[in-house]
Design a protein around this motif. Structure first.
Motif, PDB file in Angstrom:
ATOM      1  N   ILE A  95       0.846  -1.202   0.000  1.00  0.00           N
ATOM      2  CA  ILE A  95       0.000   0.000   0.000  1.00  0.00           C
ATOM      3  C   ILE A  95       0.878   1.249   0.000  1.00  0.00           C
ATOM      4  O   ILE A  95       0.643   2.202  -0.733  1.00  0.00           O
ATOM      5  CB  ILE A  95      -0.957   0.028   1.215  1.00  0.00           C
ATOM      6  N   LYS A  98       2.250   2.312  -3.364  1.00  0.00           N
ATOM      7  CA  LYS A  98       1.327   2.949  -4.310  1.00  0.00           C
ATOM      8  C   LYS A  98       1.565   4.451  -4.468  1.00  0.00           C
ATOM      9  O   LYS A  98       1.430   5.002  -5.556  1.00  0.00           O
ATOM     10  CB  LYS A  98      -0.129   2.730  -3.861  1.00  0.00           C
ATOM     11  N   ASN A 151      -0.300   7.768   2.536  1.00  0.00           N
ATOM     12  CA  ASN A 151      -1.357   7.256   3.424  1.00  0.00           C
ATOM     13  C   ASN A 151      -0.979   7.506   4.884  1.00  0.00           C
ATOM     14  O   ASN A 151       0.011   6.980   5.399  1.00  0.00           O
ATOM     15  CB  ASN A 151      -1.566   5.757   3.176  1.00  0.00           C
ATOM     16  N   ASN A 152      -1.802   8.320   5.552  1.00  0.00           N
ATOM     17  CA  ASN A 152      -1.492   8.738   6.911  1.00  0.00           C
ATOM     18  C   ASN A 152      -1.569   7.622   7.955  1.00  0.00           C
ATOM     19  O   ASN A 152      -1.119   7.790   9.077  1.00  0.00           O
ATOM     20  CB  ASN A 152      -2.448   9.851   7.346  1.00  0.00           C
ATOM     21  N   TYR A 153      -2.180   6.501   7.609  1.00  0.00           N
ATOM     22  CA  TYR A 153      -2.370   5.449   8.601  1.00  0.00           C
ATOM     23  C   TYR A 153      -1.278   4.385   8.551  1.00  0.00           C
ATOM     24  O   TYR A 153      -1.095   3.599   9.469  1.00  0.00           O
ATOM     25  CB  TYR A 153      -3.753   4.811   8.426  1.00  0.00           C
ATOM     26  N   THR A 156       1.641   4.593  11.391  1.00  0.00           N
ATOM     27  CA  THR A 156       1.199   4.148  12.722  1.00  0.00           C
ATOM     28  C   THR A 156       1.113   2.627  12.783  1.00  0.00           C
ATOM     29  O   THR A 156       1.580   2.003  13.742  1.00  0.00           O
ATOM     30  CB  THR A 156      -0.216   4.698  13.026  1.00  0.00           C
ATOM     31  N   ILE A 157       0.502   2.038  11.739  1.00  0.00           N
ATOM     32  CA  ILE A 157       0.329   0.590  11.738  1.00  0.00           C
ATOM     33  C   ILE A 157       1.688  -0.097  11.667  1.00  0.00           C
ATOM     34  O   ILE A 157       1.959  -1.054  12.386  1.00  0.00           O
ATOM     35  CB  ILE A 157      -0.561   0.157  10.552  1.00  0.00           C
TER      36      ILE A 157
ATOM     37  N   GLU B  59      -4.269  11.828  19.317  1.00  0.00           N
ATOM     38  CA  GLU B  59      -3.497  12.524  18.282  1.00  0.00           C
ATOM     39  C   GLU B  59      -2.784  11.496  17.396  1.00  0.00           C
ATOM     40  O   GLU B  59      -2.803  11.608  16.164  1.00  0.00           O
ATOM     41  CB  GLU B  59      -2.485  13.470  18.928  1.00  0.00           C
ATOM     42  N   GLN B  60      -2.200  10.474  18.037  1.00  0.00           N
ATOM     43  CA  GLN B  60      -1.524   9.412  17.274  1.00  0.00           C
ATOM     44  C   GLN B  60      -2.502   8.706  16.343  1.00  0.00           C
ATOM     45  O   GLN B  60      -2.132   8.277  15.257  1.00  0.00           O
ATOM     46  CB  GLN B  60      -0.921   8.370  18.224  1.00  0.00           C
ATOM     47  N   GLU B  61      -3.754   8.555  16.774  1.00  0.00           N
ATOM     48  CA  GLU B  61      -4.746   7.837  15.965  1.00  0.00           C
ATOM     49  C   GLU B  61      -5.415   8.740  14.925  1.00  0.00           C
ATOM     50  O   GLU B  61      -6.287   8.301  14.189  1.00  0.00           O
ATOM     51  CB  GLU B  61      -5.799   7.179  16.871  1.00  0.00           C
ATOM     52  N   GLY B  62      -5.019  10.004  14.886  1.00  0.00           N
ATOM     53  CA  GLY B  62      -5.480  10.876  13.807  1.00  0.00           C
ATOM     54  C   GLY B  62      -6.786  11.620  14.050  1.00  0.00           C
ATOM     55  O   GLY B  62      -7.417  12.087  13.105  1.00  0.00           O
ATOM     56  N   LYS B  80      -9.437  12.769   1.918  1.00  0.00           N
ATOM     57  CA  LYS B  80      -8.123  12.129   1.880  1.00  0.00           C
ATOM     58  C   LYS B  80      -8.006  11.055   2.971  1.00  0.00           C
ATOM     59  O   LYS B  80      -7.557   9.937   2.729  1.00  0.00           O
ATOM     60  CB  LYS B  80      -7.058  13.213   2.062  1.00  0.00           C
ATOM     61  N   ASP B  81      -8.418  11.385   4.190  1.00  0.00           N
ATOM     62  CA  ASP B  81      -8.373  10.424   5.289  1.00  0.00           C
ATOM     63  C   ASP B  81      -9.285   9.235   5.020  1.00  0.00           C
ATOM     64  O   ASP B  81      -8.933   8.086   5.288  1.00  0.00           O
ATOM     65  CB  ASP B  81      -8.806  11.084   6.603  1.00  0.00           C
ATOM     66  N   SER B  83     -10.156   8.009   2.210  1.00  0.00           N
ATOM     67  CA  SER B  83      -9.519   7.167   1.201  1.00  0.00           C
ATOM     68  C   SER B  83      -8.378   6.349   1.814  1.00  0.00           C
ATOM     69  O   SER B  83      -8.244   5.147   1.559  1.00  0.00           O
ATOM     70  CB  SER B  83      -9.044   8.071   0.063  1.00  0.00           C
ATOM     71  N   ASP B  84      -7.553   6.989   2.647  1.00  0.00           N
ATOM     72  CA  ASP B  84      -6.447   6.279   3.317  1.00  0.00           C
ATOM     73  C   ASP B  84      -6.972   5.131   4.176  1.00  0.00           C
ATOM     74  O   ASP B  84      -6.419   4.030   4.185  1.00  0.00           O
ATOM     75  CB  ASP B  84      -5.662   7.245   4.224  1.00  0.00           C
ATOM     76  N   ILE B  85      -8.038   5.419   4.917  1.00  0.00           N
ATOM     77  CA  ILE B  85      -8.585   4.410   5.826  1.00  0.00           C
ATOM     78  C   ILE B  85      -9.150   3.222   5.056  1.00  0.00           C
ATOM     79  O   ILE B  85      -8.915   2.070   5.394  1.00  0.00           O
ATOM     80  CB  ILE B  85      -9.698   5.024   6.697  1.00  0.00           C
ATOM     81  N   GLU B  87      -8.315   2.190   2.110  1.00  0.00           N
ATOM     82  CA  GLU B  87      -7.208   1.456   1.501  1.00  0.00           C
ATOM     83  C   GLU B  87      -6.675   0.404   2.496  1.00  0.00           C
ATOM     84  O   GLU B  87      -6.494  -0.765   2.148  1.00  0.00           O
ATOM     85  CB  GLU B  87      -6.096   2.462   1.149  1.00  0.00           C
ATOM     86  N   VAL B  88      -6.484   0.845   3.741  1.00  0.00           N
ATOM     87  CA  VAL B  88      -6.006  -0.069   4.775  1.00  0.00           C
ATOM     88  C   VAL B  88      -7.095  -1.083   5.140  1.00  0.00           C
ATOM     89  O   VAL B  88      -6.842  -2.276   5.280  1.00  0.00           O
ATOM     90  CB  VAL B  88      -5.556   0.712   6.032  1.00  0.00           C
ATOM     91  N   ILE B 161      -8.232   1.673  13.558  1.00  0.00           N
ATOM     92  CA  ILE B 161      -8.861   2.504  12.518  1.00  0.00           C
ATOM     93  C   ILE B 161     -10.394   2.487  12.596  1.00  0.00           C
ATOM     94  O   ILE B 161     -11.059   3.302  11.992  1.00  0.00           O
ATOM     95  CB  ILE B 161      -8.420   2.107  11.077  1.00  0.00           C
ATOM     96  N   GLN B 164     -12.310   5.752  13.342  1.00  0.00           N
ATOM     97  CA  GLN B 164     -12.347   6.703  12.228  1.00  0.00           C
ATOM     98  C   GLN B 164     -13.399   6.291  11.204  1.00  0.00           C
ATOM     99  O   GLN B 164     -14.108   7.138  10.661  1.00  0.00           O
ATOM    100  CB  GLN B 164     -10.969   6.814  11.557  1.00  0.00           C
TER     101      GLN B 164
END
Lengths: 224, 224
Positions: A95, A98, A151-153, A156-157, B59-62, B80-81, B83-85, B87-88, B161, B164
């Motif tokens: 991921i 990408k 990807n902001n996550y 952390t993961i 904060e760490q978890e966004g 954007k978030d 979409s990131d979430i 994807e994961v 996640i 979120q």
């Protein structure tokens, strides 16, 4: 209390967490060992409350298990865990790729490539290369992919499983010398990134990680 | 201090974490709002130290961003978030499916299938179905896949996640009625699991999650 120096925002519990985690990853504390809040607290010159928090966090991350009436036990490394971690690792790095493939700069690739070619050359000339340096270049390659991800996550993961990956590598390291094979894989990954070829980059990344998993399984099987 | 009742092992900081997180997910606290340790501490009748810890974790978890000299700001929801979430989320649920498909029991599928068919029937007869019930059955389907996974790291990652995901769903919910489409997807997924057909199950799961993402994006775009 002046002995314990904290960076800004780092709490006592963060400090305890890092101390215990590093001890496990480096192998100073081994699977099956019993940890007590009291002893760790004395060692770090802090009360039991922050130590308790640190142990809970490490339990959630899969390093420890608290057993009623006994205490907190360091979990043994297991092939099952190694397989679970690599399954997640492969998905996460793919991921990351990408978007990293667009974000990584040519000069970053060139700099790392130069170091990797130097490793192959030194190896070929039977020059000594420290284990620490090899590990740092391995980490640099994967960090380039992870940290350039949009990807902001992902970060952390990844950081939540990174310690476990390191633990296996540390435990199994240096039984087989895989420097050349590993370095070639990294160079091939960098080449695909430079060509901005996502599909090829993801394929070779997956192939490399599966290979790295097999190496760890083999070395680990010999250890137990 | 007797007002604050704790479950065993739940610390004050866990309590503060859950309270703030729930307030954000439910929309009681909105993006852009400023949170202060002092006010939350007063509200929960606890000192600032556990509140500080909770804010750092969020904060760490966004969910939050701490801005020097200002305080802690609740982050706005962003496409954007989302979409990131997703994807994961897709990667994680597909990994979970690899082993869940063997581990989920027929009777678990049958029970859930019955409830889902009843939803379609009630919908067809224009009977009222509560939003809460629909959400609970949606969650039950995905939880079946995640909790039956043999990968020990999946649950931890998903839970990091999940909040979120809920936040977006909560914010965008009920602008479009997708009950029938969503229920049919869930039934199709369950059918593939019952047939123990991994490839088909992963395909339909991915298709469903991509559809669900598109629905959220559409509803969300109308909201902002």
């Amino acid at each position: 209390m002046t002995r314990v120096k904290l960076k800004s925002k780092e709490t006592l519990s963060d400090k305890a967490y890092k101390f215990i985690r590093d001890s496990i990853i480096s192998g100073d504390v081994r699977g099956g060992e019993l940890l007590t809040e009291k002893r760790i607290g004395e060692q770090l010159n802090m009360s039991r409350t922050p130590v308790k928090r640190a142990l809970t966090r490490l339990e959630q991350e899969g390093y420890l298990k608290s057993v009623d009436g006994v205490g907190t036990i360091v979990l043994e490394l297991s092939l099952k865990d190694l397989s679970d971690i690599y399954e997640v690792r492969i998905a996460i790095e793919k991921i990351a790729m990408k978007t990293s493939i667009r974000n990584i700069k040519d000069y970053e690739i060139d700099r790392l490539e130069k170091d990797l070619y130097k490793i192959l050359e030194d190896k070929n000339n039977n020059k000594y290369i420290s284990e620490r340096y090899l590990i740092s270049k391995d980490e640099e390659t994967h960090r380039l992919i992870l940290e350039n991800s949009a990807n902001n996550y992902i970060k952390t993961i990844y950081s939540s499983i990174k310690g476990q990956i390191d633990r296996y590598q540390h435990e199994a390291y240096a039984l087989t010398d895989t420097t050349v094979e590993s370095t070639r894989y990294h160079l091939e990954i960098l080449k695909c990134i430079k060509n901005r070829n996502l599909e090829a980059a993801q394929d070779i990344l997956e192939k490399h990680l599966k290979w790295s998993y097999e190496v760890l399984v083999n070395e680990f099987t010999r250890l137990i």
